[in-house]
Motif scaffolding. Structure first.
Motif, short mmCIF file in Angstrom:
data_model
loop_
_atom_site.label_atom_id
_atom_site.label_comp_id
_atom_site.label_asym_id
_atom_site.label_seq_id
_atom_site.Cartn_x
_atom_site.Cartn_y
_atom_site.Cartn_z
N PHE A 1 0.77 -1.24 0.05
CA PHE A 1 -0.11 -0.19 -0.17
C PHE A 1 0.76 1.30 -0.03
O PHE A 1 0.62 2.25 -0.84
N ASN A 2 1.79 1.24 0.77
CA ASN A 2 2.71 2.25 0.91
C ASN A 2 3.54 2.70 -0.55
O ASN A 2 3.72 3.94 -0.96
N VAL A 3 3.99 1.70 -1.19
CA VAL A 3 4.79 1.70 -2.26
C VAL A 3 3.60 2.34 -3.44
O VAL A 3 3.97 3.42 -4.08
N GLU A 4 2.49 1.78 -3.35
CA GLU A 4 1.41 2.44 -4.37
C GLU A 4 1.01 3.73 -4.20
O GLU A 4 0.75 4.61 -5.00
N TYR A 5 0.90 4.03 -2.65
CA TYR A 5 0.49 5.38 -2.25
C TYR A 5 1.61 6.36 -2.53
O TYR A 5 0.95 7.53 -3.21
N LEU B 1 -5.09 16.02 -0.32
CA LEU B 1 -4.72 15.03 -1.25
C LEU B 1 -4.15 13.61 -0.74
O LEU B 1 -4.05 12.81 -1.27
N ALA B 2 -3.51 13.84 0.46
CA ALA B 2 -2.99 12.56 1.14
C ALA B 2 -4.12 11.62 1.51
O ALA B 2 -4.12 10.53 1.56
N ILE B 3 -5.55 12.31 1.95
CA ILE B 3 -6.54 11.47 2.02
C ILE B 3 -7.04 10.80 1.00
O ILE B 3 -7.33 9.52 0.96
N VAL B 4 -7.12 11.83 -0.04
CA VAL B 4 -7.83 11.19 -1.34
C VAL B 4 -6.94 10.14 -1.99
O VAL B 4 -7.26 9.12 -2.58
N VAL C 1 -5.99 4.41 -3.41
CA VAL C 1 -5.36 3.24 -3.35
C VAL C 1 -5.84 2.10 -2.55
O VAL C 1 -6.06 1.01 -2.92
N SER C 2 -6.91 2.54 -1.53
CA SER C 2 -7.49 1.23 -0.68
C SER C 2 -8.71 0.65 -1.69
O SER C 2 -9.15 -0.23 -1.39
N MET C 3 -9.05 1.53 -2.71
CA MET C 3 -10.20 1.02 -3.43
C MET C 3 -9.62 0.40 -4.86
O MET C 3 -10.28 0.14 -5.80
N ASN C 4 -8.13 -0.10 -4.75
CA ASN C 4 -7.82 -0.88 -5.80
C ASN C 4 -7.57 -0.34 -6.90
O ASN C 4 -7.74 -0.72 -8.12
N LYS D 1 -1.14 -0.15 -8.95
CA LYS D 1 -0.93 -1.65 -8.95
C LYS D 1 0.01 -2.23 -10.09
O LYS D 1 0.72 -3.10 -9.98
N ASN D 2 -0.17 -1.61 -11.25
CA ASN D 2 0.35 -2.04 -12.48
C ASN D 2 1.73 -1.89 -12.65
O ASN D 2 2.63 -2.56 -13.14
#
Length: 415
Positions: free
Chosen positions: A185-189, A234-237, A242-245, A250-251
């Motif tokens: 998650f952190n990487v994608e975030y 923007l940090a929350i958005v 990312v939480s919504m996949n 991810k790709n």
């Protein structure tokens, strides 16, 4: 019509049907409807029908939940922006330390995670208590430039990151798979937030340029009220997306891992050869020792990033040998850094900075040893990739514990 005939002709050949679909999914879907009308009793085509139309049903079922989570995200983003702006006001007045800006973002991301995971009440109460204790304690510290105070500020993001991990994993905090998901998650975030931030900076630059054409200089106002608010919101958005996949991040992350790992390895090997050639000595040069530790953190981050992005079912590849070489290189760097730190401690005495650097280097050294042993076992086909990932995920709380020790004890001991 040709594709339709191919589907009917290969109705008993799953491999060929998959090949036709991957070659041109749109044409396959279009001609599939004709084949389905002619053979409605076919079990093979029935499976394909569910596969092609399942997403539409799934999205319909989830729409109310998505609406609720979207509204919550909007509320948390606005609150984060307002809270950050208020904290910044007190920072400008030099009433509180700038590190307090972290409390305008981290608690709201944690609230988003808690909503998604719904952990036990004991976990929620613990998170709330830890956030409150931390913010109260840090603001009781004197506003000065003593090393112990600065170290507490520097270690705060690590501790808050651990609290976010607890909120993210929820009741599954002890499971390696949940911790691995948090690292991913952190990487994608990071990738998503950086991409959105670049767009935001471009918009800010354009806005200030346009206002300058009409004689208005809005830089200070725009930064204090728009940029700061937007960065926090923007940090929350980004966390929500990312939480919504979101598929974008991810790709791309596996490809980034495969590209950067060999580049980092080659760069560091060349750099170390240059260091040896020029005779740089981390035992005597303090700045070079700090740079050496910076290199160590970068190598460790790249290695962990590459390992966590690998598939647990994946067989050995060239990437694994590159990762192993990076781990060995990081271990060599850490061993030299540890020796230099011990030398400086014995020669110049104990200071908060030296003790903190010694502690984190010992932790990293032990973690690298564990990862290296796990990797050797994997390369010898004695274990799977999951053992390597376990060496990373099971060690994460140790870093958080050390950060807590530095934050809550160093200012008291050394002041």
């Amino acid at each position: 019509m040709e594709n339709n005939n191919l589907i009917i002709e290969n109705i008993a050949n799953p491999h060929e049907l998959e090949r036709i679909y991957r070659k041109d999914p749109k044409a396959f879907k279009k001609s599939f409807l004709q084949a389905w009308e002619q053979h409605p009793d076919s079990q093979v085509l029935g499976i394909w029908y569910e596969r092609l139309h399942f997403k539409e049903t799934a999205n319909t079922e989830k729409s109310p939940l998505l609406q609720k989570s979207f509204i919550l995200m909007g509320i948390l983003a606005i609150l984060a922006g307002i809270c950050t702006r208020v904290i910044f006001h007190f920072v400008e007045q030099e009433v509180i330390a700038p590190i307090n800006l972290a409390f305008g973002i981290f608690p709201f991301i944690a609230a988003l995670f808690v909503y998604n995971n719904t952990p036990k009440k004991r976990m929620i109460y613990s998170l709330v208590a830890l956030f409150i204790i931390t913010v109260v304690y840090l603001n009781m510290l004197p506003l000065n430039d003593k090393d112990s105070i600065i170290l507490a500020y520097l270690h705060l993001p690590i501790f808050l990151w651990l609290l976010l991990g607890l909120a993210f994993t929820g009741n599954q905090y002890s499971k390696g798979s949940s911790r691995l998901a948090y690292i991913k998650f952190n990487v994608e975030y990071g990738i998503l937030y950086a991409s959105m931030a670049v767009c935001g900076m471009a918009l800010a630059a354009l806005t200030m340029l346009l206002f300058s054409f009409i004689g208005l200089q809005i830089e200070d106002f725009y930064f204090s009220n728009v940029v700061l608010f937007g960065a926090a919101a923007l940090a929350i958005v980004a966390a929500y997306l990312v939480s919504m996949n979101l598929k974008l991040a991810k790709n791309i992350t596996p490809y980034i891992a495969k590209i950067f790992s060999p580049l980092v390895l080659v760069t560091l090997l060349v750099y170390l050869m240059a260091v040896i050639w020029l005779g740089k000595n981390p035992f005597l040069d303090r700045n070079f020792l700090l740079a050496f530790n910076g290199i160590l953190f970068c190598v460790l981050a790249v290695t962990i990033f590459s390992i966590t992005e690998s598939d647990t079912d994946q067989k050995k590849s060239i990437s694994d040998y590159i990762n192993f070489a990076l781990i060995v290189l990081a271990l060599i760097i850490d061993s030299v850094a540890l020796s230099a730190i011990v030398f400086r401690l014995s020669s110049y005495g104990i200071t908060p900075n030296r003790l903190a650097v010694l502690g984190v280097n010992i932790l990293i050294w032990a973690n690298l040893i564990w990862i290296m042993i796990s990797y050797m076992s994997f390369l010898k086909s004695k274990s799977g990739p999951s053992t390597i990932q376990d060496a990373i995920t099971k060690y994460l709380p140790v870093y958080g514990l050390w950060a807590a020790i530095v934050i809550f004890t160093f200012p008291i001991i050394f002041n």
